[in-house]
Write a protein that holds these residues in place. Structure first.
Motif, mmCIF file in Angstrom:
data_model
loop_
_atom_site.group_PDB
_atom_site.id
_atom_site.type_symbol
_atom_site.label_atom_id
_atom_site.label_comp_id
_atom_site.label_asym_id
_atom_site.label_seq_id
_atom_site.Cartn_x
_atom_site.Cartn_y
_atom_site.Cartn_z
ATOM 1 N N ASP A 19 -11.236 2.474 2.080
ATOM 2 C CA ASP A 19 -12.540 1.923 2.485
ATOM 3 C C ASP A 19 -12.846 2.228 3.946
ATOM 4 O O ASP A 19 -13.975 2.584 4.305
ATOM 5 C CB ASP A 19 -12.562 0.407 2.272
ATOM 6 N N ARG A 20 -11.845 2.090 4.799
ATOM 7 C CA ARG A 20 -12.077 2.249 6.238
ATOM 8 C C ARG A 20 -12.315 3.699 6.639
ATOM 9 O O ARG A 20 -13.057 3.981 7.583
ATOM 10 C CB ARG A 20 -10.901 1.665 7.013
ATOM 11 N N LEU A 21 -11.664 4.625 5.943
ATOM 12 C CA LEU A 21 -11.797 6.036 6.306
ATOM 13 C C LEU A 21 -12.787 6.780 5.408
ATOM 14 O O LEU A 21 -13.005 7.986 5.600
ATOM 15 C CB LEU A 21 -10.428 6.728 6.246
ATOM 16 N N HIS A 22 -13.339 6.059 4.410
ATOM 17 C CA HIS A 22 -14.333 6.636 3.500
ATOM 18 C C HIS A 22 -13.780 7.860 2.756
ATOM 19 O O HIS A 22 -14.428 8.911 2.656
ATOM 20 C CB HIS A 22 -15.610 7.016 4.268
ATOM 21 N N ILE A 23 -12.566 7.708 2.279
ATOM 22 C CA ILE A 23 -11.947 8.729 1.429
ATOM 23 C C ILE A 23 -11.381 8.026 0.200
ATOM 24 O O ILE A 23 -11.243 6.794 0.191
ATOM 25 C CB ILE A 23 -10.827 9.506 2.162
ATOM 26 N N SER A 24 -11.066 8.774 -0.827
ATOM 27 C CA SER A 24 -10.575 8.150 -2.055
ATOM 28 C C SER A 24 -9.161 7.597 -1.866
ATOM 29 O O SER A 24 -8.400 8.064 -1.002
ATOM 30 C CB SER A 24 -10.578 9.165 -3.197
ATOM 31 N N GLU A 25 -8.823 6.600 -2.653
ATOM 32 C CA GLU A 25 -7.473 6.033 -2.593
ATOM 33 C C GLU A 25 -6.438 7.089 -2.984
ATOM 34 O O GLU A 25 -5.323 7.117 -2.449
ATOM 35 C CB GLU A 25 -7.377 4.827 -3.525
ATOM 36 N N ARG A 26 -6.806 7.956 -3.895
ATOM 37 C CA ARG A 26 -5.906 9.043 -4.294
ATOM 38 C C ARG A 26 -5.597 9.955 -3.110
ATOM 39 O O ARG A 26 -4.460 10.392 -2.932
ATOM 40 C CB ARG A 26 -6.540 9.845 -5.429
ATOM 41 N N THR A 27 -6.606 10.225 -2.281
ATOM 42 C CA THR A 27 -6.399 11.060 -1.098
ATOM 43 C C THR A 27 -5.497 10.356 -0.088
ATOM 44 O O THR A 27 -4.631 10.984 0.537
ATOM 45 C CB THR A 27 -7.750 11.400 -0.440
ATOM 46 N N VAL A 28 -5.682 9.045 0.069
ATOM 47 C CA VAL A 28 -4.817 8.270 0.963
ATOM 48 C C VAL A 28 -3.362 8.407 0.523
ATOM 49 O O VAL A 28 -2.472 8.698 1.332
ATOM 50 C CB VAL A 28 -5.233 6.784 0.985
ATOM 51 N N ASN A 29 -3.115 8.201 -0.759
ATOM 52 C CA ASN A 29 -1.742 8.289 -1.272
ATOM 53 C C ASN A 29 -1.187 9.699 -1.150
ATOM 54 O O ASN A 29 0.020 9.878 -0.921
ATOM 55 C CB ASN A 29 -1.691 7.819 -2.733
ATOM 56 N N PHE A 30 -2.058 10.698 -1.282
ATOM 57 C CA PHE A 30 -1.631 12.088 -1.100
ATOM 58 C C PHE A 30 -1.113 12.302 0.323
ATOM 59 O O PHE A 30 -0.044 12.892 0.530
ATOM 60 C CB PHE A 30 -2.798 13.030 -1.388
ATOM 61 N N HIS A 31 -1.856 11.800 1.315
ATOM 62 C CA HIS A 31 -1.430 11.942 2.709
ATOM 63 C C HIS A 31 -0.135 11.164 2.971
ATOM 64 O O HIS A 31 0.755 11.655 3.682
ATOM 65 C CB HIS A 31 -2.531 11.457 3.650
ATOM 66 N N ILE A 32 -0.045 9.971 2.417
ATOM 67 C CA ILE A 32 1.172 9.166 2.618
ATOM 68 C C ILE A 32 2.386 9.878 2.033
ATOM 69 O O ILE A 32 3.443 9.961 2.669
ATOM 70 C CB ILE A 32 1.005 7.766 1.992
ATOM 71 N N ASN A 33 2.249 10.416 0.833
ATOM 72 C CA ASN A 33 3.370 11.122 0.201
ATOM 73 C C ASN A 33 3.774 12.351 1.012
ATOM 74 O O ASN A 33 4.972 12.660 1.140
ATOM 75 C CB ASN A 33 3.008 11.527 -1.235
ATOM 76 N N ASN A 34 2.794 13.066 1.562
ATOM 77 C CA ASN A 34 3.110 14.214 2.403
ATOM 78 C C ASN A 34 3.913 13.794 3.627
ATOM 79 O O ASN A 34 4.882 14.456 4.028
ATOM 80 C CB ASN A 34 1.823 14.909 2.859
ATOM 81 N N MET A 35 3.509 12.680 4.246
ATOM 82 C CA MET A 35 4.199 12.210 5.445
ATOM 83 C C MET A 35 5.594 11.688 5.117
ATOM 84 O O MET A 35 6.534 11.850 5.917
ATOM 85 C CB MET A 35 3.355 11.141 6.147
ATOM 86 N N LEU A 36 5.759 11.074 3.956
ATOM 87 C CA LEU A 36 7.098 10.626 3.537
ATOM 88 C C LEU A 36 8.051 11.813 3.460
ATOM 89 O O LEU A 36 9.219 11.721 3.850
ATOM 90 C CB LEU A 36 7.020 9.912 2.186
ATOM 91 N N LEU A 37 7.540 12.939 2.963
ATOM 92 C CA LEU A 37 8.361 14.149 2.861
ATOM 93 C C LEU A 37 8.635 14.738 4.243
ATOM 94 O O LEU A 37 9.758 15.127 4.556
ATOM 95 C CB LEU A 37 7.666 15.176 1.972
ATOM 96 N N LYS A 38 7.613 14.804 5.079
ATOM 97 C CA LYS A 38 7.764 15.388 6.417
ATOM 98 C C LYS A 38 8.784 14.626 7.264
ATOM 99 O O LYS A 38 9.592 15.215 7.984
ATOM 100 C CB LYS A 38 6.419 15.395 7.142
ATOM 101 N N LEU A 39 8.744 13.297 7.192
ATOM 102 C CA LEU A 39 9.602 12.480 8.036
ATOM 103 C C LEU A 39 10.868 12.012 7.312
ATOM 104 O O LEU A 39 11.655 11.258 7.853
ATOM 105 C CB LEU A 39 8.838 11.265 8.577
ATOM 106 N N GLU A 40 11.031 12.451 6.059
ATOM 107 C CA GLU A 40 12.208 12.076 5.256
ATOM 108 C C GLU A 40 12.383 10.557 5.225
ATOM 109 O O GLU A 40 13.476 10.035 5.454
ATOM 110 C CB GLU A 40 13.466 12.752 5.799
#
Length: 235
Positions: free
Chosen positions: A197-218
């Motif tokens: 809601d705050r960034l005006h993007i889909s929840e699916r996109t939010v989770n996509f970014h979070i999953n990418n960062m989980l991988l990047k930072l292990e």
């Protein structure tokens, strides 16, 4: 992120030595109603002799007794932590196969306890233990404090791992502008739906970014992700 979590995080981020981590952990444990605390971290390198870091504020007599009796090899909380990430509340059943150890621990004031394991993508494994001599844990207490205990364990795990494990240089990890925005809101305790809601993007996109960062930072979860990103100065 609530005020309590923010206070603990800032204290841990400022800790430069293991002794300082223990000081902050003991204070957090007391705030949660526990007299004793411990954190054990096992780092799998070198393979021939994995490093084991153990911090606690137990009495000197119990530390000596634990070592001389070789209780590390029979402690059922450690065995449980190796196979489950769920919290473990101490009980007669938990220690049924280690009666001498259980009776010895109780004689040293460790009567009621809560153990929480932590793991990360680097293979490091940790165990947070909170204990006291008075008042059994109630169901209400467990429900009220469960999230904080789990959060505290993960925060201490990331801090100690950063002290001892091979650290990745901050400039070796690059976050996109959108990833950094998502992470800032996530670190403040916002859900994926709220970030959406705050960034005006889909929840699916939010989770996509979070999953990418989980991988990047292990990192194994969002709490660990936020702690590690703050420690590395990425947000």
């Amino acid at each position: 992120m609530d005020t309590w979590q923010e206070d603990q995080l800032q204290a841990l981020l400022g800790a430069r030595r293991d002794e300082e981590v223990l000081t902050h952990l003991a204070a957090a444990g007391r705030a949660l109603g526990f007299d004793f605390c411990a954190y054990g971290l096992r780092i799998p390198q070198p393979l021939a002799a994995p490093e084991l870091i153990m911090l606690n504020n137990y009495s000197a007599s119990w530390q000596a007794r634990y070592a001389e009796q070789g209780y590390l090899a029979v402690d059922p909380t450690i065995a449980y932590a190796s196979r489950s990430v769920l919290p473990l509340l101490w009980s007669e059943e938990v220690f049924a196969q280690a009666r001498p150890f259980w009776e010895d621990a109780r004689a040293h004031g460790l009567r009621h306890g809560w153990s929480q394991s932590c793991h990360d993508g680097r293979g490091n494994a940790g165990l947070l233990t909170l204990a006291r001599s008075h008042d059994p844990l109630s169901g209400q207490e467990v429900r009220q404090q469960g999230q904080r205990v789990a959060w505290l364990g993960q925060a201490v795990h990331e801090t100690l791992s950063g002290h001892h494990a091979r650290r990745v240089a901050p400039d070796a990890i690059l976050l996109t502008r959108r990833e950094a925005e998502v992470l800032r809101w996530t670190a403040d305790g916002a859900t994926s739906a709220q970030v959406s809601d705050r960034l005006h993007i889909s929840e699916r996109t939010v989770n996509f970014h979070i999953n990418n960062m989980l991988l990047k930072l292990e990192a194994p979860n969002k709490t660990a992700l936020a702690v590690k990103a703050l420690r590395l100065g990425l947000i």
